[in-house]
Scaffold this motif. Structure first.
Motif, PDB file in Angstrom:
ATOM      1  N   ALA A   1      22.337  31.684  15.841  1.00 41.50           N
ATOM      2  CA  ALA A   1      21.801  33.021  15.564  1.00 41.50           C
ATOM      3  C   ALA A   1      22.731  34.095  16.120  1.00 41.50           C
ATOM      4  CB  ALA A   1      20.406  33.160  16.158  1.00 41.50           C
TER       5      ALA A   1
ATOM      6  N   SER B   1      25.701  34.496  13.828  1.00 39.62           N
ATOM      7  CA  SER B   1      25.379  35.279  12.628  1.00 39.62           C
ATOM      8  C   SER B   1      25.275  36.761  12.950  1.00 39.62           C
ATOM      9  CB  SER B   1      24.064  34.784  12.016  1.00 39.62           C
ATOM     10  OG  SER B   1      24.190  33.463  11.555  1.00 39.62           O
ATOM     11  N   GLN B   2      24.636  37.083  14.063  1.00 41.49           N
ATOM     12  CA  GLN B   2      24.528  38.493  14.448  1.00 41.49           C
ATOM     13  C   GLN B   2      25.902  39.086  14.777  1.00 41.49           C
ATOM     14  OE1 GLN B   2      21.655  38.153  17.650  1.00 41.49           O
ATOM     15  NE2 GLN B   2      19.942  38.705  16.304  1.00 41.49           N
TER      16      GLN B   2
ATOM     17  N   ILE C   1      17.783  37.905  11.367  1.00 42.24           N
ATOM     18  CA  ILE C   1      18.344  36.686  11.964  1.00 42.24           C
ATOM     19  C   ILE C   1      17.453  36.209  13.098  1.00 42.24           C
ATOM     20  CG2 ILE C   1      20.294  35.772  13.275  1.00 42.24           C
ATOM     21  CD1 ILE C   1      22.087  37.641  11.651  1.00 42.24           C
TER      22      ILE C   1
ATOM     23  N   ASP D   1      22.575  29.568   8.328  1.00 37.02           N
ATOM     24  CA  ASP D   1      22.032  29.431   6.969  1.00 37.02           C
ATOM     25  C   ASP D   1      21.928  27.979   6.513  1.00 37.02           C
ATOM     26  OD1 ASP D   1      21.752  32.147   6.734  1.00 37.02           O
ATOM     27  OD2 ASP D   1      23.689  32.458   5.735  1.00 37.02           O
TER      28      ASP D   1
END
Length: 472
Positions: free
Chosen positions: A192, A195-196, A450, A273
């Motif tokens: 996470a 992704s952020q 997210i 994802d």
């Protein structure tokens, strides 16, 4: 002579042994029966009470987690984690006590070899009549002692040590379950954060270029210096968020290294994802927690241990039958030690009944009763905690799944608003404040999206652990 003594001793031993086993029909010790726990009927707070006998806790963690990196890290953690290794040593310690408990039925046997030299005083009553006041005595003896388990005291002690061992095994399983959950949760947190960070880096690039665009609009007289300053501020705000995320990734990797039992380093991983935990989220009936939750299992074994120790305390009120035998060789001359005339033997069997012992036995019984009641309450509490954790994890998953849909729609709307505001500003139809607001809202919404995806994954992990999964 020796044969006669041996035969006579053997007969005494047989008579007392038969008497002991005859008395064993009067067992005082009770057998453990699992208490009726009413709370198991409504442990889960849900509108649809589960009736399926299957639970997702029956799945191996390798079936639930399919990410190859995560599987590798869990396997490594189960091998190297310090808490796991400590728990294993506790299991080995309890196993040693369990073996000792099994030996309670066996007699104790001791051997002794000794030499005694004695010098009598000339002025003593005996020494004044003896010419040779110096003597040596050589002795080679063996002693045996055995207590008959008339009231089930030894049996209860054995069962108590067995329960203690099984409780320690369950505690080890609980450590494994928690470790699998912690590694999976930490891994998903890293994904996470990745992704952020990717979104933030893209935002930094876009805002960097927008600063140049706003500066050109200002030079053309379309906006003021305030617009330029606000864009610079937003650009630096995104860069600060990037630094925070990079710091969080660094620290989370260090947390993972502790779970894996190794020095801190970076870890290869996939992307958020690609994470899809395919499961029906089967809860199973609440009573399955009695066989799946290691902490509940451990709490019940602690109750069994307390129950058996109460049996032991109760048996102390009754007489104990002990048979003791001693035999060997004694001689004043070393070369005559193994002579038949040097042999001696005796056997003693007796019942010992406590009469006055300063209230110790009654105190032991009262303490054992209180500890048994405490163990029962701890067992009930472990069930309530388990049901509460299952309910929270299930509700959290349902809520986050629903919230994710709304967050996704929010992000799509804010992205469109940001693009439209940017186009309108370039053509002189919008205020720069509209663009700044849309950009900041879009970034926050994407980061929250997210976070919502992460919470979905974590709720499944929490539910899996709450149901007792991860140690099989």
């Amino acid at each position: 002579m020796i044969a006669m003594l041996k035969n006579r001793s053997f007969k005494y031993m047989v008579v007392l042994t038969v008497s002991a086993f005859t008395l064993q029909s009067c067992f005082v010790a009770k057998d453990y029966v699992r208490p009726q726990v009413e709370e198991t009927q409504n442990l889960y707070r849900t509108d649809a009470l589960p009736t399926d006998s299957l639970s997702m806790a029956d799945l191996s963690w390798k079936e639930l987690f399919t990410d190859p990196y995560l599987v590798q890290y869990i396997e490594q953690g189960l091998q190297n984690n310090i808490d796991i290794r400590v728990a294993i040593q506790q299991v080995l310690s309890a196993e040693a006590y369990a073996k000792q408990g099994k030996a309670g039925y066996l007699p104790t046997l001791n051997g002794k070899a000794s030499i005694t030299h004695q010098e009598l005083s000339k002025n003593s009553q005996l020494g004044s009549f003896l010419t040779n006041r110096s003597t040596d005595q050589y002795e080679l003896t063996g002693s045996l002692s055995w207590e008959a388990d008339i009231w089930g005291k030894i049996r209860s002690n054995k069962r108590a040590t067995d329960a203690d061992y099984l409780s320690t095994v369950a505690a080890h399983q609980a450590v494994k379950s928690r470790l699998v959950s912690d590694i999976a949760s930490t891994y998903y947190q890293l994904l996470a954060l990745d992704s952020q960070l990717e979104i933030t880096k893209r935002t930094v690039m876009v805002r960097d270029s927008s600063v140049s665009t706003i500066q050109a609009l200002k030079d053309a007289g379309n906006v003021t210096q305030v617009a330029v300053d606000q864009n610079v501020a937003q650009y630096n705000n995104a860069r600060a968020i990037q630094v925070d995320l990079e710091t969080a990734i660094f620290q989370t990797e260090n947390v993972l290294s502790i779970l894996l039992g190794e020095h801190p380093r970076g870890y290869a991983r996939s992307i958020l994802d690609d994470q899809h935990l395919q499961t029906d989220l089967k809860l199973g009936v609440p009573t399955l927690l009695l066989s799946n939750r290691p902490d509940v299992i451990a709490a019940e074994y602690n109750l069994v241990k307390a129950f058996e120790l109460t049996n032991v305390a109760r048996s102390n009120f009754y007489p104990s039958l002990t048979i003791s035998a001693t035999g060997g060789f004694q001689s004043l001359e070393l070369d005559q030690l193994l002579n038949a005339r040097s042999f001696f033997a005796n056997i003693v069997g007796g019942l010992a009944q406590p009469i006055l012992n300063q209230h110790k036995i009654r105190t032991q019984k009262e303490v054992a009763d209180a500890q048994q009641e405490q163990a029962l309450l701890e067992f009930k509490r472990s069930l309530l905690v388990a049901g509460n954790e299952v309910s929270n994890a299930l509700y959290s998953y349902t809520a986050e799944t629903e919230k994710f849909k709304f967050k996704n729609l929010e992000v799509e709307a804010l992205r469109r608003a940001e693009q439209n505001s940017n186009d309108l500003l370039k053509n002189g139809f919008a205020n720069y404040l509209d663009l700044l607001t849309a950009r900041q809202s879009a970034l926050s919404a994407e980061l929250n999206l997210i976070d919502s995806k992460l919470k979905q994954l974590l709720s499944i992990v929490d539910l899996y652990q709450a149901l007792g999964g991860g140690w099989k």
